[in-house]
Design a protein around this motif. Structure first.
Motif, short mmCIF file in Angstrom:
data_model
loop_
_atom_site.label_atom_id
_atom_site.label_comp_id
_atom_site.label_asym_id
_atom_site.label_seq_id
_atom_site.Cartn_x
_atom_site.Cartn_y
_atom_site.Cartn_z
N GLN A 218 39.94 -75.56 -62.09
CA GLN A 218 39.99 -76.94 -62.55
C GLN A 218 41.44 -77.42 -62.55
O GLN A 218 42.24 -76.99 -63.38
CB GLN A 218 39.39 -77.09 -63.95
N GLN B 106 34.17 -81.00 -72.74
CA GLN B 106 35.37 -80.15 -72.78
C GLN B 106 36.36 -80.72 -73.77
O GLN B 106 36.75 -81.89 -73.68
CB GLN B 106 36.00 -80.06 -71.39
N PHE C 295 30.73 -80.82 -59.80
CA PHE C 295 31.07 -81.64 -60.96
C PHE C 295 31.65 -82.99 -60.55
O PHE C 295 32.29 -83.12 -59.50
CB PHE C 295 32.13 -80.92 -61.82
N GLY C 296 31.46 -83.97 -61.43
CA GLY C 296 32.21 -85.21 -61.33
C GLY C 296 33.63 -84.99 -61.84
O GLY C 296 33.97 -83.91 -62.31
N LYS C 297 34.43 -86.04 -61.77
CA LYS C 297 35.84 -85.90 -62.17
C LYS C 297 36.04 -86.04 -63.66
O LYS C 297 37.14 -85.82 -64.16
CB LYS C 297 36.70 -86.93 -61.44
N GLY C 298 34.98 -86.36 -64.37
CA GLY C 298 35.06 -86.42 -65.82
C GLY C 298 35.31 -87.81 -66.37
O GLY C 298 35.92 -88.66 -65.71
N LEU D 222 33.99 -74.79 -57.60
CA LEU D 222 33.58 -73.40 -57.44
C LEU D 222 34.48 -72.68 -56.45
O LEU D 222 34.74 -73.16 -55.35
CB LEU D 222 32.13 -73.33 -56.94
N GLN E 239 40.79 -83.33 -62.95
CA GLN E 239 39.64 -83.22 -62.06
C GLN E 239 38.56 -82.36 -62.68
O GLN E 239 38.79 -81.66 -63.67
CB GLN E 239 40.07 -82.63 -60.72
N GLY E 240 37.38 -82.39 -62.07
CA GLY E 240 36.31 -81.51 -62.49
C GLY E 240 36.48 -80.13 -61.88
O GLY E 240 37.20 -79.94 -60.91
N PRO E 241 35.82 -79.13 -62.46
CA PRO E 241 35.90 -77.77 -61.90
C PRO E 241 35.33 -77.71 -60.49
O PRO E 241 34.39 -78.42 -60.17
CB PRO E 241 35.04 -76.94 -62.87
N GLY F 122 37.21 -74.28 -72.57
CA GLY F 122 36.22 -74.26 -71.49
C GLY F 122 35.18 -75.35 -71.69
O GLY F 122 35.26 -76.15 -72.61
N LEU F 123 34.21 -75.36 -70.80
CA LEU F 123 33.15 -76.36 -70.86
C LEU F 123 32.01 -75.88 -71.75
O LEU F 123 31.60 -74.72 -71.67
CB LEU F 123 32.61 -76.65 -69.45
N LEU G 130 38.31 -71.03 -64.71
CA LEU G 130 37.16 -70.90 -65.60
C LEU G 130 36.16 -69.89 -65.04
O LEU G 130 35.86 -69.91 -63.85
CB LEU G 130 36.45 -72.25 -65.76
N PHE H 50 31.70 -84.09 -68.54
CA PHE H 50 31.46 -83.85 -67.13
C PHE H 50 29.96 -83.84 -66.84
O PHE H 50 29.19 -83.18 -67.53
CB PHE H 50 32.04 -82.51 -66.68
N TYR I 57 35.54 -70.76 -61.29
CA TYR I 57 35.88 -72.13 -60.93
C TYR I 57 37.37 -72.36 -61.15
O TYR I 57 37.98 -71.73 -62.00
CB TYR I 57 35.13 -73.13 -61.83
N GLY J 140 26.23 -72.55 -57.49
CA GLY J 140 27.37 -73.19 -58.14
C GLY J 140 27.13 -74.67 -58.33
O GLY J 140 26.41 -75.32 -57.58
N LEU J 141 27.76 -75.21 -59.39
CA LEU J 141 27.61 -76.62 -59.72
C LEU J 141 28.68 -77.46 -59.03
O LEU J 141 29.81 -77.00 -58.81
CB LEU J 141 27.74 -76.82 -61.22
#
Lengths: 115, 111
Positions: free
Chosen positions: B37, A38, A105-108, B45, B41-43, A43-44, B91, A90, B35, A102-103
């Motif tokens: 965000q 990102q 995610f980690g915190k990045g 759902l 933090q991460g996104p 967006g990702l 998102l 991420f 999502y 749905g995925l």
């Protein structure tokens, strides 16, 4: 419940050096694993994924990742970093039984490549 | 290259007002996701659609959030009333199989 851990908030690498961004996961079944990047206020962008097969997967922009089932890890790597690789990365997981679920995610991890 | 479209890109609103975000997925993608965000933090759902049907809305705050995908193509996410804690990037993503492709997002600021 599934989860992703990215233990480093920030990774600093000199341009031209190899880079690694770490990711570990927890999922009840077999994992589908992903890396996204990102850029600010964007967006990702999909980089690569592991679904099945070869543990070393190659993706966009010279990135690769290695799936290690025993260590439940999926670290992102690149042999030679570029300044333009600087961004927020991420790691994400879903259970393969869910297919297109749905995925999580980690915190990045902020990757900073220094000239 | 086909992309997920979102609008608006930025939205500033006052608390207690209603806001709506729009998403147009990649053509042919049956699965659509929203999502949220939060900064740093991460996104996470909020809701997942398969065609026009909701597959998962377990994390959607249904007292104030709603989502629809009436014709199984584009989708709208609504917040009414908005609260300060709703400030975030929203998102949208779509998929044909397991890989999700994300739009540019809508950044919401609630004052």
């Amino acid at each position: 419940a599934q989860s992703v851990a990215q233990p480093e908030d920030q990774v600093n690498v000199a341009e031209g050096n190899p880079l690694t961004v770490k990711c570990t996961y927890s999922v009840s079944g077999n994992p589908y694993l992903f890396w996204y990047v990102q850029y600010p206020n964007r967006g990702l962008q999909f980089l690569l994924k592991y679904i099945t097969g070869d543990n070393l997967v190659k993706g966009s922009y010279g990135f690769e990742a290695e799936f290690n089932k025993s260590q439940t890890s999926f670290h992102l790597k690149k042999p030679s970093a570029l300044v333009s690789d600087s961004a927020l990365y991420f790691c994400a997981v879903t259970d393969s039984g869910g297919g297109a679920d749905g995925l999580t995610f980690g915190k990045g991890t902020h990757l900073i490549i220094q000239p | 290259e086909a992309e997920v479209a979102q609008s608006p890109r930025y939205k500033i609103t006052e608390k207690s007002q209603a806001v709506a975000f729009w998403c147009d997925p990649i053509s042919g993608h049956a699965t659509l996701y929203w999502y949220r965000q939060i900064l740093g933090q991460g996104p996470e759902l909020l809701v997942q659609f398969q065609d026009e049907s909701v597959v998962d809305d377990s994390q959607l705050p249904k007292d104030r959030f709603s989502a629809e995908r009436l014709k199984g193509v584009d989708s709208t996410l609504k917040i009414q009333p908005a609260e300060l804690g709703d400030s975030a990037m929203y998102l949208c993503a779509s998929s044909l199989s397991e890989t999700q492709y994300f739009g540019p997002g809508t950044r919401l600021l609630v004052l």
